[in-house]
Motif scaffolding. Sequence first.
Motif, PDB file in Angstrom:
ATOM      1  N   ASP A  60       0.831  -1.209   0.000  1.00 32.21           N
ATOM      2  CA  ASP A  60       0.000   0.000   0.000  1.00 32.21           C
ATOM      3  C   ASP A  60       0.866   1.261   0.000  1.00 32.21           C
ATOM      4  OD1 ASP A  60      -2.291  -1.515  -0.051  1.00 32.21           O
ATOM      5  OD2 ASP A  60      -2.635  -1.396   2.131  1.00 32.21           O
ATOM      6  N   GLU A  61       1.963   1.243   0.767  1.00 32.59           N
ATOM      7  CA  GLU A  61       2.869   2.392   0.775  1.00 32.59           C
ATOM      8  C   GLU A  61       3.482   2.623  -0.592  1.00 32.59           C
ATOM      9  OE1 GLU A  61       5.792   1.709   3.785  1.00 32.59           O
ATOM     10  OE2 GLU A  61       4.360   1.843   5.432  1.00 32.59           O
ATOM     11  N   VAL A  62       3.912   1.542  -1.228  1.00 34.53           N
ATOM     12  CA  VAL A  62       4.506   1.660  -2.569  1.00 34.53           C
ATOM     13  C   VAL A  62       3.469   2.158  -3.558  1.00 34.53           C
ATOM     14  CG1 VAL A  62       5.489   0.331  -4.484  1.00 34.53           C
ATOM     15  CG2 VAL A  62       6.308  -0.040  -2.157  1.00 34.53           C
ATOM     16  N   LYS A  63       2.241   1.651  -3.438  1.00 35.33           N
ATOM     17  CA  LYS A  63       1.175   2.091  -4.331  1.00 35.33           C
ATOM     18  C   LYS A  63       0.887   3.579  -4.139  1.00 35.33           C
ATOM     19  CE  LYS A  63      -2.554  -0.402  -4.098  1.00 35.33           C
ATOM     20  NZ  LYS A  63      -3.926  -0.944  -4.015  1.00 35.33           N
ATOM     21  N   GLY A  64       0.894   4.026  -2.881  1.00 37.91           N
ATOM     22  CA  GLY A  64       0.689   5.452  -2.596  1.00 37.91           C
ATOM     23  C   GLY A  64       1.807   6.307  -3.185  1.00 37.91           C
ATOM     24  N   ASN A  69       3.827   9.945  -7.394  1.00 38.86           N
ATOM     25  CA  ASN A  69       4.787  10.203  -8.472  1.00 38.86           C
ATOM     26  C   ASN A  69       4.083  10.412  -9.801  1.00 38.86           C
ATOM     27  OD1 ASN A  69       6.948  10.051  -6.753  1.00 38.86           O
ATOM     28  ND2 ASN A  69       7.408   7.918  -7.209  1.00 38.86           N
ATOM     29  N   ILE A  70       3.045   9.634 -10.059  1.00 39.83           N
ATOM     30  CA  ILE A  70       2.289   9.797 -11.314  1.00 39.83           C
ATOM     31  C   ILE A  70       1.610  11.167 -11.338  1.00 39.83           C
ATOM     32  CG2 ILE A  70       0.255   8.967 -12.575  1.00 39.83           C
ATOM     33  CD1 ILE A  70       1.139   6.120 -11.775  1.00 39.83           C
ATOM     34  N   GLU A  71       1.038  11.588 -10.195  1.00 41.91           N
ATOM     35  CA  GLU A  71       0.407  12.908 -10.131  1.00 41.91           C
ATOM     36  C   GLU A  71       1.432  14.009 -10.361  1.00 41.91           C
ATOM     37  OE1 GLU A  71      -1.512  13.004  -6.338  1.00 41.91           O
ATOM     38  OE2 GLU A  71      -3.146  11.683  -6.967  1.00 41.91           O
ATOM     39  N   LYS A  72       2.637  13.837  -9.794  1.00 39.30           N
ATOM     40  CA  LYS A  72       3.686  14.836  -9.996  1.00 39.30           C
ATOM     41  C   LYS A  72       4.104  14.899 -11.457  1.00 39.30           C
ATOM     42  CE  LYS A  72       5.689  14.688  -5.359  1.00 39.30           C
ATOM     43  NZ  LYS A  72       6.867  14.301  -4.562  1.00 39.30           N
TER      44      LYS A  72
END
Length: 146
Positions: A60-64, A69-72
Amino acid sequence: MMKDTTVLISGYSRPAAYYQGYPHPWTIMSDKPNTRKMSYGSTDQRAVISKVEHMRTQTDEVKGLLTQNIEKVIQRGDRLDQLEDRADKLMHDSGRFHSGARRLKSKLWWQNTKLWIILIIIVLVILLIVGASIAIPLGLKYGKKS
């Protein structure tokens, strides 16, 4: 006493002590009956469940982090698009400024040239007037005697 050897499982090399407490992968699939008895709520089962929960939280942490990163990256792309639009507008405006500056330079050059021509004409007229004012009295003084 367990011998400290390196075990290769699916391309990873780890010491044998790392795999203590885990059944060997080939013994699980064998026809031999499992010698370990696991009852509901035993320490082994709780350890496995806690490891699974730990892996889930890490996932879950990696997914977050990936989502952030994708949003950035998307925001960066938007900023790059805005920057490209501003650069295009600046290039267009600089072309207009350059042509306007050239027209203004030409206009001011003609204005300056006209001013110099008028100034030269005025100086020539003044010289003619001064010359005539000097020549006329001299002509009368040294002119024909009647």
